[in-house]
Design an enzyme around this catalytic site. Sequence first.
Site, PDB file in Angstrom:
ATOM      1  CD  GLU A  12     103.006  37.159  24.495  1.00 61.72           C
ATOM      2  OE1 GLU A  12     102.712  36.941  23.296  1.00 61.72           O
ATOM      3  OE2 GLU A  12     102.893  36.785  25.451  1.00 61.72           O
TER       4      GLU A  12
ATOM      5  CD  GLU B 255      95.853  36.194  30.004  1.00 59.22           C
ATOM      6  OE1 GLU B 255      96.630  37.525  29.389  1.00 59.22           O
ATOM      7  OE2 GLU B 255      96.195  35.438  30.839  1.00 59.22           O
TER       8      GLU B 255
ATOM      9  CB  CYS C 134      99.680  35.646  28.577  1.00 58.09           C
ATOM     10  SG  CYS C 134      99.084  35.184  30.522  1.00 58.09           S
TER      11      CYS C 134
ATOM     12  CE  LYS D 141      91.041  24.174  21.513  1.00 63.05           C
ATOM     13  NZ  LYS D 141      91.818  23.273  20.898  1.00 63.05           N
TER      14      LYS D 141
HETATM   15  P1  ADP Z   1      99.356  29.757  22.124  1.00 59.92           P
HETATM   16  O1  ADP Z   1     100.648  30.641  21.132  1.00 59.92           O
HETATM   17  O2  ADP Z   1      99.618  29.251  22.809  1.00 59.92           O
HETATM   18  O3  ADP Z   1      99.752  28.061  20.794  1.00 59.92           O
HETATM   19  P2  ADP Z   1      97.299  29.787  20.092  1.00 59.92           P
HETATM   20  O4  ADP Z   1      96.578  31.433  19.711  1.00 59.92           O
HETATM   21  O5  ADP Z   1      97.411  28.653  19.081  1.00 59.92           O
HETATM   22  O6  ADP Z   1      97.782  30.300  21.574  1.00 59.92           O
HETATM   23  O7  ADP Z   1      96.401  29.009  21.096  1.00 59.92           O
HETATM   24  C1  ADP Z   1      95.179  29.235  22.221  1.00 59.92           C
HETATM   25  C2  ADP Z   1      94.142  28.148  22.038  1.00 59.92           C
HETATM   26  O8  ADP Z   1      93.613  28.829  21.039  1.00 59.92           O
HETATM   27  C3  ADP Z   1      93.758  26.294  22.504  1.00 59.92           C
HETATM   28  O9  ADP Z   1      93.438  25.720  22.764  1.00 59.92           O
HETATM   29  C4  ADP Z   1      94.297  26.371  20.403  1.00 59.92           C
HETATM   30  O10 ADP Z   1      94.231  24.986  20.150  1.00 59.92           O
HETATM   31  C5  ADP Z   1      92.884  27.356  20.141  1.00 59.92           C
HETATM   32  N1  ADP Z   1      92.414  27.327  18.402  1.00 59.92           N
HETATM   33  C6  ADP Z   1      93.659  28.103  17.862  1.00 59.92           C
HETATM   34  N2  ADP Z   1      93.398  28.146  17.033  1.00 59.92           N
HETATM   35  C7  ADP Z   1      91.708  28.463  16.987  1.00 59.92           C
HETATM   36  C8  ADP Z   1      90.760  28.777  16.051  1.00 59.92           C
HETATM   37  N3  ADP Z   1      90.900  28.959  14.838  1.00 59.92           N
HETATM   38  N4  ADP Z   1      89.724  28.698  16.726  1.00 59.92           N
HETATM   39  C9  ADP Z   1      89.119  28.045  17.993  1.00 59.92           C
HETATM   40  N5  ADP Z   1      90.773  27.828  19.276  1.00 59.92           N
HETATM   41  C10 ADP Z   1      91.770  27.847  18.283  1.00 59.92           C
END
Ligand code: ADP
Length: 480
Positions: free
Chosen positions: A383, A249, A283, A174
């Site tokens: 960050e 990570e 990161c 995903k």
């Molecule tokens: P960033 O700040 O880099 O956008 P996120 O942690 O929001 O970091 O997103 C990183 C990945 O995790 C993306 O693919 C995002 O769609 C996914 N993501 C965000 N929320 C969820 C969740 N509740 N469950 C699974 N995946 C998620």
Amino acid sequence: MQQTTMNYLWINGEKFDVPETIDVINPATGQVIDQVPNGGEKETKLAIDAAYRAFKPWAKLSPNRRASYLLAWADNLLENREKLARLLTEEQGKPLTESLDEIEGSAQFIKWYAEEGKRVYGDVIAGASENQRISVIKQPVGVCGLITPWNFPGAMVARKVAPALAAGCTVILKPAAETPRTAIAMFEQLMKTGLPDGAANLVTGRASVIGDTMFRDQRVRKISFKGSTQVGKQLMKRAADQVKRISLELGGNAPVIVFPDANIDLAAEAIVGNKFENCGQMCNGINIIFAHEEIREVLTEKIAALVNRLKVGIGTDNVQLGPLINESSLNNVERLLRDAKEKGARVLTGGKRIKSAAHMNGYFFAPTVVSDVTLDMKLTQEEIFGPVAPILSFREEQEVLEFTENSPYGLAAYFFTRDVNRVYRMAEQLDAGMIGINSTQLSVPQAPFGGIKESGMGREGGHYGLEEFLELKYISLTLE
Ligand code: ADP
């Protein structure tokens, strides 16, 4: 609106379309450039079904056979690097040269794991009695859910899919909603290799629904996630329900420390190279620059001079910096800078959004250098994820060691010195998963990338990265 390629999910080796879509935005213009499928529970379940069916035959294939698909994938990526790099820049914003490096780096990473998958070793251990024989073998974990972020939309796909497939796992990927087209295009190249149906599946769409479906399904044995610490913590809690294996990570707060005996020119160049790569959205990017008081002035001057030469603009033009990913990233950078200025920091260059006809409605922020920074400023504790280089003065090694020890993060730390005693003293004491000395480049296929504390658990890269997708099995044989 510029419609490019057809976008679809990949489930069981086939293109899969859904009626609902989500918009993809070009951060350099703020314009919608495309749509991708908005997959949800149904599509994720189908992908898990396919990955589950594919698992046993895929795990049974010889590592050589599995490697042949990965090597073909890497070749396909290299053949299409220009097209893929353009796609990446369009949805992510980074300069085209960085996107090209990213696609080439992804291919190298995949090739490395194609080979490393052939080197899975177990153990033979002396038994506890005369007739006991103990062996330990390693087997693939099973179906894995891979969740990737938007800052390296190509590399992150390669860095998760390649070791998983090499180890004999099957996957559901995903990608981030901001940058799904790079993943779709990379999957297209993977599917062209004739990979067995279901070994790799791709679902774009609603993150929480897709994630939730993967966590609830017992057939998914592992989640490998790269993203924010906040979401990582939620996922770790979810993993507890089924004691699913999980690799994380997450965010970082990397310091770079420049000692008076360092090569200051080299340090300044390496710092600017790292800090402003991907517009500071990395990161393991430098978040805070500790300059020893004896060289603070000269280092600051050199950094500011290099930063003043950086050209900002649309990634497909000849620039060193593209836009940030979205408006909220811009707001965050502004918030941190406001707080720093209120507490006495001085902006030496940059410090504001760039609005001009050439920059249209993109999320551009001027590359910024800030001096007189102190540890009570949010800039040093959170960050930044943007093109801001904060410079602090320090006197004793201990001050920096305390900073890393007190930080909740522990991803990377860098330092510059020519004193070999200091090299070991600092490297052993700095509280981080990765230490860069006299360079700020860390990401290579053979090394374990990852952090400690709230920066995550598990490693990507090297034989350690393969272990993330392998389980141990202890076999005890008792002879008659
Ligand atoms: P960033 O700040 O880099 O956008 P996120 O942690 O929001 O970091 O997103 C990183 C990945 O995790 C993306 O693919 C995002 O769609 C996914 N993501 C965000 N929320 C969820 C969740 N509740 N469950 C699974 N995946 C998620």
